[in-house]
Design an enzyme around this catalytic site. Structure first.
Site, PDB file in Angstrom:
ATOM      1  N   LYS A 171      -8.229   3.329 -10.432  1.00 37.36           N
ATOM      2  CA  LYS A 171      -6.188   3.567  -9.902  1.00 37.36           C
ATOM      3  C   LYS A 171      -5.407   2.724 -10.484  1.00 37.36           C
ATOM      4  O   LYS A 171      -4.367   3.198 -11.381  1.00 37.36           O
ATOM      5  CB  LYS A 171      -6.276   3.540  -8.765  1.00 37.36           C
ATOM      6  CG  LYS A 171      -4.825   4.319  -7.971  1.00 37.36           C
ATOM      7  CD  LYS A 171      -4.820   4.640  -6.828  1.00 37.36           C
ATOM      8  CE  LYS A 171      -4.725   3.400  -5.703  1.00 37.36           C
ATOM      9  NZ  LYS A 171      -3.955   3.245  -4.397  1.00 37.36           N
ATOM     10  N   ARG A 195       8.463  -0.331   4.094  1.00 39.17           N
ATOM     11  CA  ARG A 195       7.028  -0.859   3.102  1.00 39.17           C
ATOM     12  C   ARG A 195       8.141  -1.822   2.904  1.00 39.17           C
ATOM     13  O   ARG A 195       9.308  -1.445   1.615  1.00 39.17           O
ATOM     14  CB  ARG A 195       6.452  -0.032   2.427  1.00 39.17           C
ATOM     15  CG  ARG A 195       5.229   0.615   2.486  1.00 39.17           C
ATOM     16  CD  ARG A 195       3.793   0.417   1.926  1.00 39.17           C
ATOM     17  NE  ARG A 195       2.991  -0.352   1.184  1.00 39.17           N
ATOM     18  CZ  ARG A 195       2.127   0.025   0.033  1.00 39.17           C
ATOM     19  NH1 ARG A 195       2.188   0.733  -0.150  1.00 39.17           N
ATOM     20  NH2 ARG A 195       1.444  -1.480  -0.027  1.00 39.17           N
ATOM     21  N   ASP A 243      -7.957  -4.944  -0.549  1.00 36.51           N
ATOM     22  CA  ASP A 243      -7.959  -3.882   0.012  1.00 36.51           C
ATOM     23  C   ASP A 243      -9.533  -3.363   0.196  1.00 36.51           C
ATOM     24  O   ASP A 243      -9.394  -2.236   0.979  1.00 36.51           O
ATOM     25  CB  ASP A 243      -8.079  -2.672  -1.926  1.00 36.51           C
ATOM     26  CG  ASP A 243      -6.530  -2.637  -2.182  1.00 36.51           C
ATOM     27  OD1 ASP A 243      -6.117  -3.067  -1.440  1.00 36.51           O
ATOM     28  OD2 ASP A 243      -6.126  -2.113  -3.322  1.00 36.51           O
ATOM     29  N   SER A 257       1.412 -11.067  -4.971  1.00 39.99           N
ATOM     30  CA  SER A 257       1.666  -9.849  -5.552  1.00 39.99           C
ATOM     31  C   SER A 257       1.426  -9.318  -6.547  1.00 39.99           C
ATOM     32  O   SER A 257       2.076  -9.485  -7.367  1.00 39.99           O
ATOM     33  CB  SER A 257       2.586  -9.257  -4.860  1.00 39.99           C
ATOM     34  OG  SER A 257       3.088  -7.750  -5.157  1.00 39.99           O
TER      35      SER A 257
END
Length: 426
Positions: free
Chosen positions: A21, A121, A314, A165
């Site tokens: 993804k 978020r 994740d 990030s």
């Protein structure tokens, strides 16, 4: 939606998982602003990636999808059209943050919104560096979406994200492709490097080096050539099956999966816990990929610290489930970012594992699990979060009794076909 996840039986398996993804998002966006026709096979059918394609459609990008092959006609950055409507990013944080970086240098105003879950978020983390480059971003008073981006003449910056990030790094690099001078991102903790790898494959003026402050990635404006890419299987999706194999004692081979070291933190932690895993890399460029072999055995507890978190963020809910079956006390800390995902994953994971009968407690920035414990019948609420839904599905495979996962249909955000894949472990 509620679906039953019955307890598993052992069986040897050989499986492929859908395309990655994270790579699919980036390949579509970069292909859209390249010069020429890109062909991306193995493109993910996940809902999040469909959201990226919808945004590109509104920006005037031409593409076609046949099966898992995306063909996208890029005509450079300048060809992006001012959107005639709001850009709906659905539930995809990657779509929203990378689109912000892409649009930061375009001479028009764009409005970005999404599902109510996405609107909770944090977006200040991506707005701040883009503002310092010269773009105008207007967020809500809570520093969330919906927000507007007014592109401008950008200047290169040197930026060290306060929170590790890959999405923020990628947004800054996308803006850097449109900026005057050099844009540099400095990372003290390494995050996934898919954007950098794709940019190199497309001939971008990009460089990565080790500096005094960490890993330094620099980029400047330049044209991109088209991509001819086969997207490897998604390692995050594969990790669900790895966890299922370890939990149920099933020998497993996952074929043609991405084995990028910046994504393999979960595998390294599992090896530390005693799992026997073999990584057979068959292709290195632009992404390492090959087969992953799992031979289950007893697991022992471990401790996961902040420096490891970006490489398995994740997969932490899956680790929590496996920790209920490991000998000893497993502790995860430095993972406060889990509270700012599609849901508060720390609270959601702990609630679900406690419902199953696990001995679990929350930390402000993580969780503690004591094992091994026998899991039993329960209703686990995934809180509309695909990662929690997948983790509780694995818990259901080893529980004594029926486990009902509320919100299991949300797994289509990242792993279409999960329920069918787990059937082999029953």
């Amino acid at each position: 939606m509620k679906q039953r996840i019955p307890r598993a039986a052992r069986a040897p398996l050989c499986i492929r998982v859908p395309g990655d993804k994270s790579i699919s998002h980036r390949a579509a966006i970069l292909g859209a602003v390249a010069n020429g026709l890109s062909r991306i096979s193995g493109f993910s059918a996940a809902g999040d990636c469909r959201a990226t394609l919808e945004v590109l459609t509104i920006l005037g990008v031409s593409f076609s999808v046949e099966g898992d092959v995306l063909r996208i006609k890029g005509e450079g950055m300048e060809a992006l059209a001012a959107p005639g409507t709001i850009l709906d990013c659905s539930r995809s944080g990657t779509t929203m943050r990378l689109a912000a970086g892409l649009l930061a240098g375009r001479p028009f105003e764009s409005h970005l919104t999404g599902h109510p879950q996405l609107l909770q978020r944090p977006m200040r983390r991506v707005a701040e560096p883009l503002r310092s480059m010269g773009a105008a971003l207007h967020l809500t008073p809570e520093d969330t979406a919906p927000f507007t981006v007014r592109g401008g003449d950008l200047k290169g910056i040197s930026y060290e994200p306060p929170i590790a990030s890959a999405q923020v790094k990628s947004a800054v690099l996308l803006a850097g492709l449109q900026a005057g001078g050099i844009t540099k991102v400095i990372e003290r903790i390494t995050t996934r490097d898919h954007t950098e790898r794709l940019l190199r494959a497309m001939g971008a003026p990009i460089n990565t080096a080790i500096g005094s402050g960490g890993i330094e990635t620099s980029v400047r404006a330049g044209d991109l050539g088209p991509l001819d890419l086969t997207v490897p299987g998604d390692l995050s999706s594969a990790s669900v099956l790895v966890a299922a194999a370890l939990a149920t004692g099933t020998d497993l081979r996952i074929q043609d999966v991405g084995l990028n070291a910046t994504r393999c933190g979960f595998l390294r932690v599992l090896q530390r816990m005693g799992a026997e895993l073999e990584l057979h890399v068959q292709t290195e460029l632009p992404e390492p990929q090959g087969d992953l072999v799992v031979r289950p055995g007893p697991l022992t507890a471990t401790e996961v610290v902040a420096e490891e978190i970006p490489s398995l963020i994740d997969e932490l809910p899956l680790l929590g489930v496996l920790a209920t079956q490991a000998e000893g006390t497993t502790k995860v800390s430095g993972a406060a970012e889990l509270r700012a995902k599609e849901s508060d994953r720390i609270a959601g994971l702990v609630d679900g594992l406690c419902a199953l009968g696990g001995e679990v407690q929350q930390l402000p920035d993580g969780f503690v699990v004591r094992g091994p414990t026998r899991l039993g019948s329960a209703v686990c609420d995934a809180r509309e979060d695909h990662r929690l839904a997948m983790a509780f599905s694995v818990g259901g495979l080893v529980a004594e009794g029926t486990v009902r996962v509320v919100g299991l249909d949300y797994v289509d955000d990242s792993f279409p076909g999960l329920v069918a894949s787990l059937a082999g472990f029953r």
